[in-house]
Design an enzyme around this catalytic site. Structure first.
Site, PDB file in Angstrom:
ATOM      1  N   ASN A   9      55.152  36.957  47.577  1.00  0.00           N
ATOM      2  CA  ASN A   9      54.174  37.890  48.153  1.00  0.00           C
ATOM      3  C   ASN A   9      53.151  37.046  48.914  1.00  0.00           C
ATOM      4  OD1 ASN A   9      52.232  39.795  48.717  1.00  0.00           O
ATOM      5  ND2 ASN A   9      51.469  39.938  46.614  1.00  0.00           N
ATOM      6  N   LYS A  11      50.805  38.027  50.800  1.00  0.00           N
ATOM      7  CA  LYS A  11      49.505  38.708  50.945  1.00  0.00           C
ATOM      8  C   LYS A  11      49.032  38.631  52.405  1.00  0.00           C
ATOM      9  CE  LYS A  11      48.607  37.447  46.205  1.00  0.00           C
ATOM     10  NZ  LYS A  11      47.728  37.582  45.092  1.00  0.00           N
ATOM     11  N   HIS A  99      50.746  47.084  43.847  1.00  0.00           N
ATOM     12  CA  HIS A  99      50.201  45.760  43.494  1.00  0.00           C
ATOM     13  C   HIS A  99      48.757  45.941  43.011  1.00  0.00           C
ATOM     14  CE1 HIS A  99      48.659  41.684  43.893  1.00  0.00           C
ATOM     15  NE2 HIS A  99      49.909  41.278  43.839  1.00  0.00           N
ATOM     16  N   GLU A 101      46.142  44.420  43.629  1.00  0.00           N
ATOM     17  CA  GLU A 101      45.123  44.349  44.693  1.00  0.00           C
ATOM     18  C   GLU A 101      45.043  45.681  45.438  1.00  0.00           C
ATOM     19  OE1 GLU A 101      46.558  40.693  46.462  1.00  0.00           O
ATOM     20  OE2 GLU A 101      45.946  39.639  44.640  1.00  0.00           O
ATOM     21  N   GLU A 171      52.649  42.274  36.019  1.00  0.00           N
ATOM     22  CA  GLU A 171      51.669  41.304  36.497  1.00  0.00           C
ATOM     23  C   GLU A 171      50.321  41.539  35.811  1.00  0.00           C
ATOM     24  OE1 GLU A 171      52.763  39.612  40.533  1.00  0.00           O
ATOM     25  OE2 GLU A 171      51.714  41.463  40.954  1.00  0.00           O
ATOM     26  N   GLY A 177      46.558  34.865  40.721  1.00  0.00           N
ATOM     27  CA  GLY A 177      45.732  33.980  41.556  1.00  0.00           C
ATOM     28  C   GLY A 177      44.671  33.217  40.790  1.00  0.00           C
ATOM     29  N   SER A 216      50.435  33.640  38.635  1.00  0.00           N
ATOM     30  CA  SER A 216      50.325  32.175  38.652  1.00  0.00           C
ATOM     31  C   SER A 216      51.619  31.471  38.254  1.00  0.00           C
ATOM     32  CB  SER A 216      49.157  31.718  37.764  1.00  0.00           C
ATOM     33  OG  SER A 216      47.942  32.249  38.269  1.00  0.00           O
TER      34      SER A 216
END
Ligand code: PEP
Length: 254
Positions: A9, A11, A99, A101, A171, A177, A216
């Site tokens: 991904n 991003k 996701h 985010e 996730e 991240g 991560s």
């Protein structure tokens, strides 16, 4: 029975020119036997999908193309949005939906995510449905409750065949991240829980559904995660941006 799937991904990183180089470099580091073992997917930004498609098709690469999001409608007055039909025309085969985010920064809710999952299937692509708890939810021992509600809402109305081909990405939000990863045992526990949930509603289809871990993942921790029974792959953010590093994640057994 379930083929591994490792998806990068990217991003909001990589112009279309960067993407051409990244896809080419990644392809040089992978051989046919890697592709036999793992479905390799890259998810560049929308603006780079056409360039990625051209490189993949011109060079006959086995890398698959994914998108990071989409709208649920086929077309319409939705300024700034991209439809599943538009993605399918670019040879996109996977679409990340829900996701964290998108959920936390852009306010996507489960009902929207469910519409997107269905629209991706209607567009003959495969959704990668992302679920996961926040740090606070984990501290409050609400991981299973959160994952259950996201999975159940996200998959409402799917057929057994769709559940079989669905990809779920577990996730934990606190691991995305941050450099913190769930232990392989914790990741397995939640991924096993997700498979049990799918079995409750869809029986044997749950055995075919692929479940990825994300948060991560890097070349140093991927092998231990992939060794777990209910983990069939990884959704990789930061470590997918460098083709050498991403190739090491993909070839986790080397
Ligand atoms: C992600 O973006 O889905 C992700 C898991 O990112 P990272 O690997 O950087 O934690």
């Amino acid at each position: 029975m379930r083929k591994d799937l490792i998806a990068g991904n990217w991003k909001m990183h990589a112009t279309h020119l960067d993407t051409i180089q990244m896809v080419q470099k990644l392809s040089y580091r992978l051989n046919d036997s890697d592709h036999e073992r793992v479905d390799v997917v890259v998810c560049p930004p929308f603006t780079a999908l056409r360039s990625a498609q051209t490189v993949i098709e011109t060079d006959h690469l086995r890398i698959k193309l994914g998108a990071q999001n989409c709208h649920w409608a086929e077309s319409g007055a939705y300024t700034g949005e991209i439809s599943p039909a538009m993605l399918a025309k670019l040879s996109v085969t996977y679409v990340v939906v829900g996701h964290s985010e998108r959920r936390h920064i852009f306010g996507e809710v489960d009902a929207d995510i469910n519409r997107k999952v269905k629209a991706v299937f209607e567009g003959a692509m495969t959704p990668i449905l992302a679920v996961g708890e926040t740090e606070q939810e984990r501290a409050d021992e609400m991981t299973e409750e959160r994952v259950r509600s996201q999975f159940v809402a996200g998959t409402t109305g799917l057929t057994q065949d769709q559940i079989s081909s669905l990809v779920v990405a577990y996730e934990p939000v606190w691991a995305i991240g941050t450099g913190k990863t769930a232990t392989p045992e914790d990741a397995q526990n939640v991924c096993g829980f997700i498979r049990d949930l799918a079995a409750e509603s869809s029986g044997n289809a749950a055995d075919h559904m692929r479940i990825l871990y994300g948060g991560s993942v890097n070349p140093g921790n991927v092998a231990a995660i992939m060794a777990k029974r209910d983990i069939d792959g990884a959704l990789v953010g930061g470590a997918s941006l460098d083709p050498d590093t991403f190739a090491s994640v993909i070839r986790y057994w080397v």
